[in-house]
Structure formats: C-alpha cells, structure tokens
Design an enzyme around this catalytic site. Structure first.
Site, short mmCIF file in Angstrom:
data_model
loop_
_atom_site.label_atom_id
_atom_site.label_comp_id
_atom_site.label_asym_id
_atom_site.label_seq_id
_atom_site.Cartn_x
_atom_site.Cartn_y
_atom_site.Cartn_z
N GLY A 51 55.34 46.36 27.44
CA GLY A 51 54.60 45.38 28.26
C GLY A 51 55.02 43.94 28.12
O GLY A 51 54.88 43.16 29.07
N ASP A 86 51.89 41.13 25.19
CA ASP A 86 51.32 40.85 26.51
C ASP A 86 49.80 40.70 26.45
O ASP A 86 49.25 39.73 26.94
CB ASP A 86 51.71 41.95 27.52
CG ASP A 86 51.47 43.37 26.99
OD1 ASP A 86 50.95 43.53 25.86
OD2 ASP A 86 51.80 44.33 27.72
N ASP A 100 43.87 44.15 23.29
CA ASP A 100 42.66 44.87 23.69
C ASP A 100 41.82 45.10 22.43
O ASP A 100 41.08 44.22 22.02
CB ASP A 100 43.10 46.18 24.37
CG ASP A 100 41.95 46.90 25.06
OD1 ASP A 100 40.92 47.11 24.43
OD2 ASP A 100 42.09 47.27 26.24
N LYS A 156 41.38 40.17 25.35
CA LYS A 156 40.05 40.61 25.80
C LYS A 156 39.10 40.46 24.62
O LYS A 156 38.94 41.40 23.83
CB LYS A 156 40.10 42.07 26.25
CG LYS A 156 41.00 42.34 27.45
CD LYS A 156 40.99 43.84 27.78
CE LYS A 156 41.90 44.16 28.94
NZ LYS A 156 41.99 45.62 29.20
N PHE A 212 40.38 46.52 33.17
CA PHE A 212 41.78 46.97 33.18
C PHE A 212 42.60 46.11 34.13
O PHE A 212 42.22 45.90 35.29
CB PHE A 212 41.86 48.45 33.58
CG PHE A 212 43.22 49.02 33.34
CD1 PHE A 212 43.66 49.29 32.06
CD2 PHE A 212 44.08 49.27 34.40
CE1 PHE A 212 44.93 49.79 31.83
CE2 PHE A 212 45.35 49.78 34.19
CZ PHE A 212 45.77 50.04 32.89
N VAL A 213 43.72 45.61 33.66
CA VAL A 213 44.59 44.75 34.46
C VAL A 213 46.01 45.31 34.51
O VAL A 213 46.41 46.08 33.64
CB VAL A 213 44.62 43.31 33.91
CG1 VAL A 213 43.26 42.63 34.05
CG2 VAL A 213 45.07 43.30 32.44
N ARG A 232 54.37 46.97 36.63
CA ARG A 232 54.95 45.99 35.71
C ARG A 232 55.65 44.85 36.44
O ARG A 232 55.73 43.74 35.93
CB ARG A 232 55.96 46.66 34.76
CG ARG A 232 55.33 47.69 33.83
CD ARG A 232 56.33 48.11 32.76
NE ARG A 232 55.91 49.29 32.01
CZ ARG A 232 55.06 49.29 30.99
NH1 ARG A 232 54.53 48.15 30.59
NH2 ARG A 232 54.74 50.40 30.38
#
Ligand code: IMP
Ligand code: MG
Length: 180
Positions: free
Chosen positions: A48, A103, A106, A134, A155-156, A168
């Site tokens: 990511g 990136d 979470d 987050k 969720f992104v 991506r």
C-alpha cells in the site's frame, strides 16, 4: 456524484489529490529538518505505501536511502491477529535510524510488530510516517512522528490502497459509499 465501482462495492471521493500532496509537502519539510544531521533509512511497507513513499521521497529536499519490506497480517480471529514478514529486508538496519513509511494505520498491529522486529535487528531508533490514521481503530501505542490525516473508521481505497487488489491507482482517497 462521481463514483467508482470496485468488485461489489461503490466508493465516493473523499480527499482530493491536491490536499494529500500539500500535506505530504509539510511532512517532507519536517523530515528534512529533523534528519538534517543523521539521515534515516526510509523503509516503505508494501504494497500500500508505494504511492505515498514515492511522493514523500520526491517532496524531500534531501536524498534518503529507501528500502522495502512486505508484511502480511492475518486476523482470522480478531483477537489474535498474527503478523508475518513476507518480503524480508536485505538492508542491514543494525545501528541505524529507520523511518517507516506506511499508508494507513488501522489497528496498528502491523507497525507494532515491525517496530519491535526492527529493534530486534539492532535499529537505534524507529520513527513512523503514516499518511492516514484511524484513531478510533488504533489498539497499539506507536511512535507516529509524521502523521498526515486522521480519518473515520471507514474503509477507504486509492492513493496506493486497495479493495481486493483494485483501487491502488486512484488519485486521491475514496471512501465506501453509504447506502441511503
Ligand atoms: P493494521 O495492522 O490493522 O494497522 O492494518 C494496516 C494495514 O491494513 C494497512 O497497511 C493497509 O494495508 C490495510 N488497511 C487498513 N485500513 C485500510 C482501508 O481502509 N483500506 C485499505 N487498506 C486498509
Ligand atoms: Mg499497508
């Protein structure tokens, strides 16, 4: 409104690319300032972080060595998510300062694991640059020195991040469409 369909899910624009790039320029200026005398090894976490790492490196005025590692987290049961190094580091980190580029944070499990892994390999200091965090999901204490955006626990995709392999390459950040 502009939408994008990835597999079975629909996403809507959330943070435009220009805002992300402006924030990255600020992070880069802080990194150049903080590491002026003792440049770190920049360690980007695949997959990511490849877009963030590229834009961050090119926003920095100084030159930094960059390395990559790939980490997979398995949370079959939510309470015991194990983390595994999938692509090991070839660079020697012993005695070095490391700037981990990620990136999105979470739960924080991935970075928590990586931080102690790097210390075990002899890294003298581990700092983290995370573009998105987050805060409502984070469960681990982390040294996030460079922090782009705090976002809700949704969720992104985009800007390097995927949903089952897709998304991506989307410029900017997109978030899951909430059904009316
Ligand atoms: P953590 O270990 O729970 O902090 O998970 C971090 C990793 O999960 C990130 O490096 C991402 O690859 C992935 N991830 C977390 N949230 C999202 C999201 O909203 N969209 C896409 N990937 C995510
Ligand atoms: Mg990641």
């Amino acid at each position: 409104m502009q939408e994008v369909q990835l597999h079975d899910l629909t996403f809507v624009p959330y943070i435009p690319e220009e805002r992300i790039l402006a924030t990255i320029r600020e992070l880069a200026a802080a990194i150049d300032r903080d590491y002026a005398d003792d440049p770190p090894l920049v360690l980007a976490i695949l997959n990511g972080a490849f877009v963030f790492a590229a834009d961050l490196m090119r926003s920095c005025a100084q030159e930094y060595e960059i390395a990559f590692t790939r980490v997979a987290s398995y949370s079959g049961t939510a309470s015991t998510g194990a983390v595994e190094i999938v692509v090991p580091l070839r660079e020697n980190v012993s005695g070095r300062r490391i700037l981990v580029v990620e990136d999105i944070v979470d739960s924080g499990r991935t970075l928590h694991f990586l931080e102690s892994y790097l210390h075990d390999l002899g890294a003298t200091q581990v700092d983290i640059a995370a573009l998105f965090v987050k805060p409502d999901a984070v469960q681990f204490e982390l040294p996030i020195t460079y922090r782009g955006f705090d976002i809700p626990n949704d969720f992104v995709v985009g800007y390097g991040m995927d949903y089952n392999g897709l998304g991506r390459g989307l410029t900017g950040l997109w978030t899951l469409k909430k059904e009316a």
